[in-house]
Scaffold this motif. Structure first.
Motif, PDB file in Angstrom:
ATOM      1  N   ASN A 135       0.798  -1.236   0.000  1.00 12.09           N
ATOM      2  CA  ASN A 135       0.000   0.000   0.000  1.00 12.09           C
ATOM      3  C   ASN A 135       0.829   1.283   0.000  1.00 12.09           C
ATOM      4  O   ASN A 135       0.274   2.374   0.158  1.00 12.09           O
ATOM      5  CB  ASN A 135      -0.974   0.020   1.192  1.00 12.09           C
ATOM      6  CG  ASN A 135      -2.048  -1.043   1.069  1.00 12.09           C
ATOM      7  OD1 ASN A 135      -2.568  -1.289  -0.021  1.00 12.09           O
ATOM      8  ND2 ASN A 135      -2.376  -1.692   2.175  1.00 12.09           N
ATOM      9  N   GLN A 136       2.127   1.176  -0.184  1.00  9.44           N
ATOM     10  CA  GLN A 136       2.968   2.371  -0.285  1.00  9.44           C
ATOM     11  C   GLN A 136       2.708   3.066  -1.621  1.00  9.44           C
ATOM     12  O   GLN A 136       2.693   2.445  -2.673  1.00  9.44           O
ATOM     13  CB  GLN A 136       4.443   1.990  -0.196  1.00  9.44           C
ATOM     14  CG  GLN A 136       5.413   3.149  -0.427  1.00  9.44           C
ATOM     15  CD  GLN A 136       6.858   2.687  -0.471  1.00  9.44           C
ATOM     16  OE1 GLN A 136       7.204   1.625   0.067  1.00  9.44           O
ATOM     17  NE2 GLN A 136       7.705   3.459  -1.123  1.00  9.44           N
ATOM     18  N   THR A 137       2.477   4.396  -1.588  1.00  5.58           N
ATOM     19  CA  THR A 137       2.306   5.132  -2.834  1.00  5.58           C
ATOM     20  C   THR A 137       3.633   5.165  -3.579  1.00  5.58           C
ATOM     21  O   THR A 137       4.685   5.402  -2.988  1.00  5.58           O
ATOM     22  CB  THR A 137       1.818   6.563  -2.581  1.00  5.58           C
ATOM     23  OG1 THR A 137       2.720   7.219  -1.679  1.00  5.58           O
ATOM     24  CG2 THR A 137       0.431   6.566  -1.971  1.00  5.58           C
ATOM     25  N   LEU A 138       3.596   4.940  -4.876  1.00  4.18           N
ATOM     26  CA  LEU A 138       4.821   4.817  -5.653  1.00  4.18           C
ATOM     27  C   LEU A 138       5.264   6.123  -6.297  1.00  4.18           C
ATOM     28  O   LEU A 138       6.444   6.295  -6.594  1.00  4.18           O
ATOM     29  CB  LEU A 138       4.652   3.748  -6.734  1.00  4.18           C
ATOM     30  CG  LEU A 138       4.294   2.341  -6.239  1.00  4.18           C
ATOM     31  CD1 LEU A 138       4.368   1.347  -7.390  1.00  4.18           C
ATOM     32  CD2 LEU A 138       5.206   1.903  -5.094  1.00  4.18           C
ATOM     33  N   SER A 164      -0.327   4.774  -8.260  1.00  6.04           N
ATOM     34  CA  SER A 164       0.022   3.360  -8.134  1.00  6.04           C
ATOM     35  C   SER A 164       0.540   3.094  -6.726  1.00  6.04           C
ATOM     36  O   SER A 164       1.055   3.996  -6.054  1.00  6.04           O
ATOM     37  CB  SER A 164       1.060   2.961  -9.188  1.00  6.04           C
ATOM     38  OG  SER A 164       2.185   3.810  -9.134  1.00  6.04           O
ATOM     39  N   TYR A 165       0.426   1.822  -6.314  1.00  3.06           N
ATOM     40  CA  TYR A 165       0.744   1.446  -4.940  1.00  3.06           C
ATOM     41  C   TYR A 165       1.506   0.119  -4.920  1.00  3.06           C
ATOM     42  O   TYR A 165       1.280  -0.756  -5.760  1.00  3.06           O
ATOM     43  CB  TYR A 165      -0.542   1.289  -4.113  1.00  3.06           C
ATOM     44  CG  TYR A 165      -1.400   2.531  -4.070  1.00  3.06           C
ATOM     45  CD1 TYR A 165      -1.314   3.413  -3.007  1.00  3.06           C
ATOM     46  CD2 TYR A 165      -2.288   2.823  -5.108  1.00  3.06           C
ATOM     47  CE1 TYR A 165      -2.099   4.559  -2.973  1.00  3.06           C
ATOM     48  CE2 TYR A 165      -3.065   3.972  -5.082  1.00  3.06           C
ATOM     49  CZ  TYR A 165      -2.964   4.828  -4.009  1.00  3.06           C
ATOM     50  OH  TYR A 165      -3.738   5.972  -3.984  1.00  3.06           O
ATOM     51  N   GLY A 166       2.373  -0.009  -3.931  1.00  5.22           N
ATOM     52  CA  GLY A 166       3.047  -1.270  -3.719  1.00  5.22           C
ATOM     53  C   GLY A 166       2.056  -2.326  -3.262  1.00  5.22           C
ATOM     54  O   GLY A 166       0.994  -2.008  -2.726  1.00  5.22           O
ATOM     55  N   GLY A 167       2.415  -3.583  -3.464  1.00  3.67           N
ATOM     56  CA  GLY A 167       1.515  -4.662  -3.077  1.00  3.67           C
ATOM     57  C   GLY A 167       2.196  -5.695  -2.208  1.00  3.67           C
ATOM     58  O   GLY A 167       3.154  -5.399  -1.494  1.00  3.67           O
ATOM     59  N   GLU A 168       1.703  -6.906  -2.286  1.00  2.00           N
ATOM     60  CA  GLU A 168       2.208  -8.004  -1.456  1.00  2.00           C
ATOM     61  C   GLU A 168       3.517  -8.564  -2.009  1.00  2.00           C
ATOM     62  O   GLU A 168       3.807  -8.451  -3.192  1.00  2.00           O
ATOM     63  CB  GLU A 168       1.179  -9.124  -1.397  1.00  2.00           C
ATOM     64  CG  GLU A 168      -0.170  -8.737  -0.828  1.00  2.00           C
ATOM     65  CD  GLU A 168      -1.150  -9.895  -0.940  1.00  2.00           C
ATOM     66  OE1 GLU A 168      -1.370 -10.582   0.073  1.00  2.00           O
ATOM     67  OE2 GLU A 168      -1.676 -10.115  -2.050  1.00  2.00           O
ATOM     68  N   THR A 169       4.274  -9.203  -1.119  1.00  2.00           N
ATOM     69  CA  THR A 169       5.437  -9.986  -1.506  1.00  2.00           C
ATOM     70  C   THR A 169       5.156 -11.425  -1.100  1.00  2.00           C
ATOM     71  O   THR A 169       4.910 -11.709   0.069  1.00  2.00           O
ATOM     72  CB  THR A 169       6.716  -9.478  -0.817  1.00  2.00           C
ATOM     73  OG1 THR A 169       6.985  -8.142  -1.257  1.00  2.00           O
ATOM     74  CG2 THR A 169       7.904 -10.363  -1.163  1.00  2.00           C
ATOM     75  N   LEU A 170       5.151 -12.330  -2.068  1.00  2.00           N
ATOM     76  CA  LEU A 170       4.730 -13.711  -1.842  1.00  2.00           C
ATOM     77  C   LEU A 170       5.814 -14.681  -2.289  1.00  2.00           C
ATOM     78  O   LEU A 170       6.362 -14.550  -3.385  1.00  2.00           O
ATOM     79  CB  LEU A 170       3.443 -14.004  -2.615  1.00  2.00           C
ATOM     80  CG  LEU A 170       2.266 -13.038  -2.382  1.00  2.00           C
ATOM     81  CD1 LEU A 170       1.205 -13.242  -3.438  1.00  2.00           C
ATOM     82  CD2 LEU A 170       1.692 -13.231  -0.994  1.00  2.00           C
ATOM     83  N   SER A 171       6.124 -15.649  -1.426  1.00  2.00           N
ATOM     84  CA  SER A 171       7.109 -16.659  -1.822  1.00  2.00           C
ATOM     85  C   SER A 171       6.559 -17.534  -2.930  1.00  2.00           C
ATOM     86  O   SER A 171       7.289 -17.949  -3.835  1.00  2.00           O
ATOM     87  CB  SER A 171       7.497 -17.520  -0.611  1.00  2.00           C
ATOM     88  OG  SER A 171       6.348 -18.135  -0.039  1.00  2.00           O
ATOM     89  N   THR A 172       5.248 -17.808  -2.880  1.00  2.00           N
ATOM     90  CA  THR A 172       4.576 -18.516  -3.974  1.00  2.00           C
ATOM     91  C   THR A 172       3.215 -17.876  -4.204  1.00  2.00           C
ATOM     92  O   THR A 172       2.604 -17.332  -3.276  1.00  2.00           O
ATOM     93  CB  THR A 172       4.376 -20.022  -3.669  1.00  2.00           C
ATOM     94  OG1 THR A 172       3.580 -20.169  -2.480  1.00  2.00           O
ATOM     95  CG2 THR A 172       5.704 -20.725  -3.505  1.00  2.00           C
ATOM     96  N   PHE A 173       2.760 -17.943  -5.424  1.00  2.00           N
ATOM     97  CA  PHE A 173       1.459 -17.375  -5.780  1.00  2.00           C
ATOM     98  C   PHE A 173       0.760 -18.327  -6.729  1.00  2.00           C
ATOM     99  O   PHE A 173       1.334 -18.761  -7.736  1.00  2.00           O
ATOM    100  CB  PHE A 173       1.627 -16.010  -6.447  1.00  2.00           C
ATOM    101  CG  PHE A 173       0.374 -15.493  -7.108  1.00  2.00           C
ATOM    102  CD1 PHE A 173      -0.689 -15.038  -6.348  1.00  2.00           C
ATOM    103  CD2 PHE A 173       0.256 -15.472  -8.497  1.00  2.00           C
ATOM    104  CE1 PHE A 173      -1.856 -14.560  -6.948  1.00  2.00           C
ATOM    105  CE2 PHE A 173      -0.898 -15.002  -9.115  1.00  2.00           C
ATOM    106  CZ  PHE A 173      -1.961 -14.540  -8.336  1.00  2.00           C
ATOM    107  N   ILE A 189      -2.782  -0.195  -9.477  1.00  3.43           N
ATOM    108  CA  ILE A 189      -3.024   1.099 -10.114  1.00  3.43           C
ATOM    109  C   ILE A 189      -4.481   1.457  -9.864  1.00  3.43           C
ATOM    110  O   ILE A 189      -5.382   0.646 -10.115  1.00  3.43           O
ATOM    111  CB  ILE A 189      -2.730   1.051 -11.624  1.00  3.43           C
ATOM    112  CG1 ILE A 189      -1.236   0.784 -11.857  1.00  3.43           C
ATOM    113  CG2 ILE A 189      -3.153   2.349 -12.303  1.00  3.43           C
ATOM    114  CD1 ILE A 189      -0.859   0.646 -13.317  1.00  3.43           C
ATOM    115  N   LYS A 190      -4.705   2.682  -9.345  1.00  2.00           N
ATOM    116  CA  LYS A 190      -6.067   3.109  -9.018  1.00  2.00           C
ATOM    117  C   LYS A 190      -6.391   4.430  -9.705  1.00  2.00           C
ATOM    118  O   LYS A 190      -5.590   5.361  -9.705  1.00  2.00           O
ATOM    119  CB  LYS A 190      -6.234   3.273  -7.505  1.00  2.00           C
ATOM    120  CG  LYS A 190      -6.059   1.989  -6.706  1.00  2.00           C
ATOM    121  CD  LYS A 190      -6.299   2.233  -5.221  1.00  2.00           C
ATOM    122  CE  LYS A 190      -6.120   0.960  -4.397  1.00  2.00           C
ATOM    123  NZ  LYS A 190      -6.400   1.179  -2.953  1.00  2.00           N
TER     124      LYS A 190
END
Length: 268
Positions: A135-138, A164-173, A189-190
């Motif tokens: 959720n960090q603004t980019l 635009s905003y940062g999102g999740e970091t996932l080891s697997t998706f 992107i909103k």
């Protein structure tokens, strides 16, 4: 004895701090690449209310803008139905310190078309940052504007904001189509809109809020290390009052969802 104990405590403390620093450093240095090599391509299956379509996106060439080198993205037959593919088509992208910066026009596809035109021309707009937190603004400031349009005979004042905003970091998706990817990061992107209009009531013109501030478009993209975007979910929606809907002759609310699934790719 006290001296020995003190030295022992210091040694343990130093060891713990050193290990902690090493762990933190290794965590921050986990590699994550976003390929932009010329000739690389990605094909996507697009699913939305209109049915199933297919996009083919590829890196066509390089160009220089303001002394910066960008990769030029193209789409097969210059056609794209997916929000992600369309947002890169005929646009320029460069990587800088883990960020992807887009210069061009973030055109909306048929699935996200609005009954008015919004200027979404961008200059080094950050669409992804591998180091961003959730959720960090980019971008230091969003792309904003105010336009005036007439729809169904009503004058509209439209204020818009794209960020635009940062999102999740996932080891697997696991993509909704069942494909599993490792080392995945997402980005959002909103597009936020506010619309006012003038409606004549009992012979007197009145200003009404046709659309209260809303995120009418939210696109979430999932990128896998060394591959790029593997899945995109884009939701367009709005809600207006019954009175405004009747006057503008539009539904009170509407929601449409579009999904883009990576089918195959080749990274040069």
């Amino acid at each position: 004895m006290k001296k020995i104990n003190s030295l022992l405590v210091f040694a343990i403390f130093f060891t713990l701090v050193s290990c902690s620093s090493d762990d933190a450093g290794s965590g921050n240095s986990v590699p994550f690449s976003t390929p932009l090599s010329i000739g690389s391509y990605w094909t996507y299956d697009i699913e939305d209310q209109s049915g199933i379509n297919r996009d083919s996106l590829f890196v066509d060439s390089e160009t220089t803008i303001n002394n910066n080198t960008y990769k030029v993205f193209k789409a097969k037959n210059d056609a794209a139905t997916g929000f992600y593919s369309n947002s890169l088509k005929n646009n320029n992208v460069r990587e800088n310190n883990g960020k992807l910066l887009l210069t061009g026009d973030l055109a909306l596809t048929a699935g996200q078309n609005l009954p008015f035109t919004i200027d979404l021309s961008l200059n080094d707009f950050i669409i992804f940052d591998k180091n961003a937190s959730n959720n960090q603004t980019l971008n230091s400031s969003p792309k904003t504007g105010v336009i005036n349009e007439t729809v169904n005979g009503f004058p509209l004042t439209i204020s818009y904001s794209l960020q635009s905003y940062g999102g999740e970091t996932l080891s697997t998706f696991t993509s909704p189509n069942g494909m599993v990817y490792s080392n995945v990061k997402s980005t959002k992107i909103k597009l936020n809109l506010t619309i006012t209009t003038i409606i004549t009531v009992l012979g007197s013109p009145q200003t009404f809020t046709a659309l209260a501030p809303q995120d009418v478009l939210v696109s979430t993209q999932y990128l896998s290390d060394g591959i790029g975007v593997v899945y995109t979910n884009t939701v367009t929606s709005y809600t207006v009052s019954n009175f405004v809907a009747n006057e503008l002759q539009i539904p009170e609310s509407d929601t449409q969802t579009q999904e883009e699934f990576l089918d195959n790719y080749d990274i040069n």
